[in-house]
Enzyme design. Sequence first.
Site, PDB file in Angstrom:
ATOM      1  N   PHE A  62       0.799  -1.227   0.000  1.00  0.00           N
ATOM      2  CA  PHE A  62       0.000   0.000   0.000  1.00  0.00           C
ATOM      3  C   PHE A  62       0.835   1.282   0.000  1.00  0.00           C
ATOM      4  O   PHE A  62       0.286   2.374  -0.061  1.00  0.00           O
ATOM      5  CB  PHE A  62      -0.925   0.035   1.225  1.00  0.00           C
ATOM      6  CG  PHE A  62      -1.756  -1.200   1.374  1.00  0.00           C
ATOM      7  CD1 PHE A  62      -2.643  -1.594   0.372  1.00  0.00           C
ATOM      8  CD2 PHE A  62      -1.637  -1.981   2.505  1.00  0.00           C
ATOM      9  CE1 PHE A  62      -3.399  -2.733   0.511  1.00  0.00           C
ATOM     10  CE2 PHE A  62      -2.393  -3.133   2.647  1.00  0.00           C
ATOM     11  CZ  PHE A  62      -3.274  -3.515   1.647  1.00  0.00           C
ATOM     12  N   PHE A  63       2.154   1.146   0.078  1.00  0.00           N
ATOM     13  CA  PHE A  63       2.944   2.361   0.287  1.00  0.00           C
ATOM     14  C   PHE A  63       4.315   2.270  -0.389  1.00  0.00           C
ATOM     15  O   PHE A  63       4.834   1.187  -0.635  1.00  0.00           O
ATOM     16  CB  PHE A  63       3.125   2.637   1.788  1.00  0.00           C
ATOM     17  CG  PHE A  63       3.461   1.418   2.618  1.00  0.00           C
ATOM     18  CD1 PHE A  63       4.774   0.994   2.743  1.00  0.00           C
ATOM     19  CD2 PHE A  63       2.462   0.712   3.261  1.00  0.00           C
ATOM     20  CE1 PHE A  63       5.082  -0.130   3.510  1.00  0.00           C
ATOM     21  CE2 PHE A  63       2.768  -0.417   4.023  1.00  0.00           C
ATOM     22  CZ  PHE A  63       4.091  -0.839   4.148  1.00  0.00           C
ATOM     23  N   TRP A  65       8.236   4.018  -0.031  1.00  0.00           N
ATOM     24  CA  TRP A  65       9.159   4.834   0.745  1.00  0.00           C
ATOM     25  C   TRP A  65      10.576   4.332   0.562  1.00  0.00           C
ATOM     26  O   TRP A  65      10.809   3.227   0.080  1.00  0.00           O
ATOM     27  CB  TRP A  65       8.767   4.933   2.220  1.00  0.00           C
ATOM     28  CG  TRP A  65       8.593   3.626   2.979  1.00  0.00           C
ATOM     29  CD1 TRP A  65       8.429   2.368   2.477  1.00  0.00           C
ATOM     30  CD2 TRP A  65       8.556   3.484   4.405  1.00  0.00           C
ATOM     31  NE1 TRP A  65       8.286   1.448   3.475  1.00  0.00           N
ATOM     32  CE2 TRP A  65       8.368   2.098   4.682  1.00  0.00           C
ATOM     33  CE3 TRP A  65       8.657   4.357   5.458  1.00  0.00           C
ATOM     34  CZ2 TRP A  65       8.288   1.597   5.987  1.00  0.00           C
ATOM     35  CZ3 TRP A  65       8.569   3.850   6.752  1.00  0.00           C
ATOM     36  CH2 TRP A  65       8.383   2.499   7.003  1.00  0.00           C
ATOM     37  N   ASN A  66      11.525   5.220   0.921  1.00  0.00           N
ATOM     38  CA  ASN A  66      12.932   4.911   0.713  1.00  0.00           C
ATOM     39  C   ASN A  66      13.732   5.171   1.989  1.00  0.00           C
ATOM     40  O   ASN A  66      13.269   5.865   2.896  1.00  0.00           O
ATOM     41  CB  ASN A  66      13.527   5.811  -0.390  1.00  0.00           C
ATOM     42  CG  ASN A  66      12.767   5.703  -1.693  1.00  0.00           C
ATOM     43  OD1 ASN A  66      12.528   4.619  -2.208  1.00  0.00           O
ATOM     44  ND2 ASN A  66      12.382   6.842  -2.243  1.00  0.00           N
ATOM     45  N   HIS A  73      26.225  17.873   5.449  1.00  0.00           N
ATOM     46  CA  HIS A  73      26.626  19.005   4.617  1.00  0.00           C
ATOM     47  C   HIS A  73      26.648  18.576   3.152  1.00  0.00           C
ATOM     48  O   HIS A  73      27.682  18.599   2.482  1.00  0.00           O
ATOM     49  CB  HIS A  73      27.979  19.540   5.096  1.00  0.00           C
ATOM     50  CG  HIS A  73      27.952  19.947   6.527  1.00  0.00           C
ATOM     51  ND1 HIS A  73      27.627  21.229   6.939  1.00  0.00           N
ATOM     52  CD2 HIS A  73      28.138  19.226   7.663  1.00  0.00           C
ATOM     53  CE1 HIS A  73      27.633  21.270   8.263  1.00  0.00           C
ATOM     54  NE2 HIS A  73      27.943  20.071   8.726  1.00  0.00           N
ATOM     55  N   ASP A  79      24.952  25.266   7.513  1.00  0.00           N
ATOM     56  CA  ASP A  79      26.059  25.072   8.447  1.00  0.00           C
ATOM     57  C   ASP A  79      25.689  25.701   9.781  1.00  0.00           C
ATOM     58  O   ASP A  79      25.501  26.922   9.873  1.00  0.00           O
ATOM     59  CB  ASP A  79      27.334  25.741   7.938  1.00  0.00           C
ATOM     60  CG  ASP A  79      27.944  25.054   6.726  1.00  0.00           C
ATOM     61  OD1 ASP A  79      27.530  23.937   6.393  1.00  0.00           O
ATOM     62  OD2 ASP A  79      28.859  25.653   6.115  1.00  0.00           O
ATOM     63  N   HIS A  83      29.534  23.214  13.354  1.00  0.00           N
ATOM     64  CA  HIS A  83      30.235  22.643  12.196  1.00  0.00           C
ATOM     65  C   HIS A  83      31.725  22.970  12.244  1.00  0.00           C
ATOM     66  O   HIS A  83      32.540  22.235  11.689  1.00  0.00           O
ATOM     67  CB  HIS A  83      29.605  23.197  10.910  1.00  0.00           C
ATOM     68  CG  HIS A  83      30.301  22.803   9.656  1.00  0.00           C
ATOM     69  ND1 HIS A  83      30.671  21.511   9.383  1.00  0.00           N
ATOM     70  CD2 HIS A  83      30.689  23.551   8.576  1.00  0.00           C
ATOM     71  CE1 HIS A  83      31.254  21.462   8.190  1.00  0.00           C
ATOM     72  NE2 HIS A  83      31.285  22.690   7.700  1.00  0.00           N
TER      73      HIS A  83
END
Length: 263
Positions: A62-63, A65-66, A73, A79, A83
Site C-alpha cells: 500500500f505504500f 518509501w525509501n 553538509h 552550516d 560545524h
Amino acid sequence: MSAANLLTQLAEHLASGGIEVVDCTGTLGPDTPILQLPEDFARNTPKVEIHKISEYDDDGPFFAWNWMVLGEHTGTHFDAPHHWVTGKDFEDGYTDTLDIKRVVAPVNVLDFSAECAEDPDFLLTIDHVKAWEAEHGEIKAGEWVVLRSDWDKRAHDEALFLNANETGPHTPGPTAEVIEYLIGKGIVGWGSQCIGTDAGLAGGMTPPFPAHNLLHANNRFGLASLANLDKLPAKGAILIAAPLKIVKGTGSPIRALALVPKG
C-alpha cells in the site's frame, strides 16, 4: 496593522500569486556534487544513496518509501556553528538547539555573477559590498546576505561545480574583511551558490576559511549550494532556510525557499 492582519494579507498574496515562492534549492540525489576533502583527513562525505524499502509490492503493498545515505553538509545545506571548531562552545549552536526564528529573515542578494563568470577565483571585497549598499541600501542586523555567482548553473557536472585542479579548487567567495564587516552589522548568516561558504582558495587566507572560521565563532549560520538566486531581487525577499532538527546536528540539507513580491 495587527500581526494577524499581516499574516492574512500574506496568505492572500501567496494565493493570488502576488508573492512568489522561489525554490533556492538544488536537487538532492546520487548526482549531487560532494565536497572532496584532502587525503590526509579521515574520510569524505559519501555520495547520496537512495534505497527503496517498498513501492506497492510484496515489501509493502500500500505504500512507497525509501531510506537514504547522505551527509549533513550535502547539496543545498545549512552550516550550524558547531560545524566549525570556532563554534563548538555554543549551546544553541546545533541544528536542534538554535533559535529557529533566526532562519526566517530578509535576504540581501549581492549579484556579482558577471565577475564570477570572468574569474572563478573572484573575491568579494569591502569595496564591492559598500558599493552594493550605496546602490541598494544598507545591510541590516538579523538579515541574510548571499553572494549570487550563478555557480548553480554548473551543478549538473561535479567536476565543473568543484572546479579543482592541481592548485586547488577555484570558486568565488568572500574575503575575511567582508565576513568581519557583515558580522559587525549583525547579519544572521552568509550564503553561497558554491559547494561551501568560503572561496575555493580560502585555505590560504588569514584566518584560513574565514567564512567558516568567523561566522561560527560568532554564532552565525552558513548556507551553501544555493540555487536560483537570479530569480531574487537585490532586496525585498524573505529567505526561509530551516535545517532538519537533528540531535546535535552540525548542519543539514535544507529546502531553501524565498518569498518574493512580484513586480
